[in-house]
Every structure is written in structure tokens, then in C-alpha cells.
Design a protein around this motif. Structure first.
Motif: not given
Ligand SMILES: Cc1cc2nc3c(=O)[nH]c(=O)nc-3n(C[C@H](O)[C@H](O)[C@H](O)COP(=O)(O)OP(=O)(O)OC[C@H]3O[C@@H](n4cnc5c(N)ncnc54)[C@H](O)[C@@H]3O)c2cc1C
Length: 295
Positions: A109-111, A121-123, A126-128, A195-197
Motif C-alpha cells: 500500500e505504501t509502495r 526528501c523525507n530523509a 534509514a531510508v532504503d 517492511g520496517d525501516y
Molecule cells: C508505515 C510506513 C512504513 C515505511 N517503511 C519504510 C521503509 O521500510 N523503508 C523506507 O525507505 N521508507 C519507508 N517508509 C517511507 C515511505 O517510503 C515514504 O513515506 C514515501 O516513499 C514518501 O513518498 P511520498 O511520495 O508519499 O512523499 P510525501 O509523504 O508526499 O513527502 C515526503 C517528504 O518529502 C517532500 N517531498 C516529496 N516529494 C518531493 C520532491 N519531489 N521534491 C522535494 N520535496 C519532496 C515532502 O515535502 C515531505 O517533506 C514508510 C512509510 C510508512 C508510512
């Protein structure tokens, strides 16, 4: 006490030009970009942030691409989701390490919603995608209304939840060069729940010479073991120019342990994470080597 208001002005963009115009107009305001919303919505729901303006880039279909050519390599647009990278046939063929990495990011779902760019960008430290992009020598294209610049993957994150992206800018594209011949790359992460960080993650890319004996280049990225993904340059030097053996990988792992700065948390102590990173590096290096030998 500051009252946190949940009201914000919603500003959707449908083209890159529109998005960059909005970013330029609001660069001095309290704004946030939203793409898939997977991290941003959570931060807002928990009242960690309360931006006055939300610039929605989800509609930028012109940045929703994954494309490859033999000269320029792979280009991942800012709106490409984790799931589209995971399922891309060309990525599976040319950079299988990226698909394997994606299979363990969060949930399907998240992917499906979350973009690779948004994750970077969330930074989260542990971003994969961080370590494999370092290992693959990726560049990040950052754009504002007035200019574009590219930043090496290892320079993109600056600190916990902080990147080089400045007010008025957005991450537009991730670029990965064509891999040299005889190159193999591998990534793994260790997390307590699937699937966790990661508590720690490691990506290694190894290039061998024509006879597939000596290592001509190595790149090592580590995640979860510092305030941002880290490139272990000294450990890379241990491998370069030599025939890679288990003993040499063990030596590189010891050196890499001196290049990281894990932080203790409820999920594990700094010492534990350091040892974990070293152990993963030995395993990942061995698999990257096997892939380079078969490439
Ligand atoms: C339950 C859960 C588990 C997760 N587990 C993992 C994991 O195991 N490994 C992992 O790597 N990630 C994990 N994540 C993180 C997930 O991969 C990110 O939330 C997702 O990829 C963020 O992308 P988004 O498009 O939803 O960004 P958004 O949530 O819309 O934005 C995230 C941030 O980035 C900024 N942003 C977004 N796009 C841009 C852009 N193009 N330029 C500048 N700023 C931008 C936004 O302003 C915000 O600050 C998890 C998230 C959740 C909710």
C-alpha cells in the motif's frame, strides 16, 4: 504556548512549470510539497508540522517515469512510486538490486502511493533507497524556477530529516549511470519487522577487471547507522585493486565500522548497530562479488 492550526491553503500543480512557479512564489512561506503523502500526512496528523501552504505535485504526470538508455542509464522521475520501480522490467534486468531493495520497503500500500523521491526528501536516516543509490553512483537532479543542479547521492541528505533541497526547489529526477562491465551490486537491510525501516542496511557494488580477478572499483553505502545514508570511502579503498576474498571483506567491514556513527535507540544500541553493519557488509560484499563474477 504556540497554537498549532491545521488549516492550510492547498495548491495543486499539474505541470513542472506550475509547480516550480508555486515553489518560487512561496519560497519564503511555511509550505510543504506533497507527493504520495505517506510521510507528510503522518507528520501532519501527529501535529509534528503544520504548514500554511501545501503544494501538491502528485498530478505532475510528466515526472512519473522510469526510463533507460544505453548511454545515459536510468532516470527515475520525481513522481515514480516505489512500486513502479519494483515492478519495472528494465530495472529488474539492468539494476536488479533496486527491485530487491523495493520489495522490502514498507507495505505494498505504501509502495503504491509513496514515491522514491519523496522517501529520499523525507530523509529518514534509514531510508532504503539511500545506500543502493550511493553504491550505484546516482546523481540527484534538484530544480528551482531559475536553475537545475545535480548532487551526488551521498551528498543529498545533510542530517536527520534534512536534505540539500532548499526553499523554492524540488527533487526532479534521480539519475543512475550505466553499470560498467563485470559489475555486481547487492543490498540488504535488517529490521525487526518485515517492511520496517532498517536498524542497519548495506549496499555494495563491485567492478572486476577483464579477467574477473581484481576489483577495479567498489562503492559502499550504509543506512541507519548515522544521521543520514553514508558512503564508506575508506572501506572501498581496502577492496580496490585487490582480489576480493572473505578476509579482505572482513578487513573492509572493520574499516567501515570506523566510518559510521550509529545512534542508540529503543531498537538497538549504537554498538549493536555498528556490529550489525559490519556483519551485513561481509555478506553483501560476498554476494556483490558473486554477481560481478557472473555479469
Ligand atoms: C508505515 C510506513 C512504513 C515505511 N517503511 C519504510 C521503509 O521500510 N523503508 C523506507 O525507505 N521508507 C519507508 N517508509 C517511507 C515511505 O517510503 C515514504 O513515506 C514515501 O516513499 C514518501 O513518498 P511520498 O511520495 O508519499 O512523499 P510525501 O509523504 O508526499 O513527502 C515526503 C517528504 O518529502 C517532500 N517531498 C516529496 N516529494 C518531493 C520532491 N519531489 N521534491 C522535494 N520535496 C519532496 C515532502 O515535502 C515531505 O517533506 C514508510 C512509510 C510508512 C508510512
Amino acid at each position: 504556548m504556540k497554537t498549532i492550526t491545521t488549516d492550510f491553503e492547498y495548491l495543486p500543480a499539474t505541470t513542472v512549470e506550475e509547480a516550480l512557479d508555486l515553489l518560487s512564489q512561496h519560497k519564503d512561506d511555511d509550505y510543504k510539497v506533497i507527493a504520495g503523502g505517506q510521510s507528510l500526512n503522518t507528520a501532519m496528523k501527529h501535529r509534528l508540522i503544520a504548514p500554511e501552504f501545501i503544494i501538491d505535485i502528485k498530478g505532475l504526470s510528466d515526472l512519473d517515469y522510469i526510463k533507460f538508455d544505453d548511454q545515459e542509464g536510468l532516470k527515475i522521475g520525481a513522481l515514480a512510486t516505489h512500486r513502479s520501480l519494483e515492478k519495472s522490467p528494465i530495472v529488474r534486468e539492468k539494476y536488479p538490486v533496486l527491485c530487491e531493495m523495493e520489495e522490502n520497503v514498507a507495505s505494498v500500500e505504501t509502495r503504491n502511493w509513496g514515491t522514491v523521491a519523496g522517501d529520499l526528501c523525507n530523509a529518514d536516516p534509514a531510508v532504503d533507497p539511500g545506500p543502493p543509490l550511493i553504491a550505484l553512483d546516482a546523481k540527484m537532479k534538484v530544480a528551482s524556477k531559475d536553475e537545475e543542479r545535480t548532487v551526488d547521492a551521498e551528498e543529498f541528505a545533510l542530517d536527520f530529516f534534512e536534505t540539500v533541497v532548499q526553499p523554492g526547489e524540488m527533487l526532479k529526477e534521480i539519475q543512475i549511470p550505466v553499470l560498467p562491465p563485470n559489475t555486481g551490486a547487492y543490498f540488504t537491510k535488517y529490521s525487526q519487522i518485515h517492511g520496517d525501516y532498517a536498524l542497519a542496511s548495506v549496499a555494495v557494488s563491485i567492478t572486476l577487471d577483464k579477467k574477473k580477478e581484481a576489483c577495479t572499483n567498489a562503492r559502499i553505502g550504509l543506512g541507519g547507522v548515522g544521521v543520514k545514508p553514508i558512503r564508506a570511502k575508506k572501506a572501498e579503498e581496502v577492496l580496490k585493486g585487490k582480489k576480493i576474498t572473505e578476509a579482505l571483506l572482513a578487513e573492509a567491514a572493520e574499516v567501515a565500522k570506523t566510518e559510521i556513527s550509529p545512534v542508540s535507540g529503543i531498537e538497538g544500541s549504537a554498538d549493536y548497530k555498528r556490529e550489525l553493519a559490519g556483519t551485513l557488509l561481509k555478506r553483501v560484499g560476498k554476494e556483490a562479488l558473486a554477481r560481478a563474477q557472473k555479469a
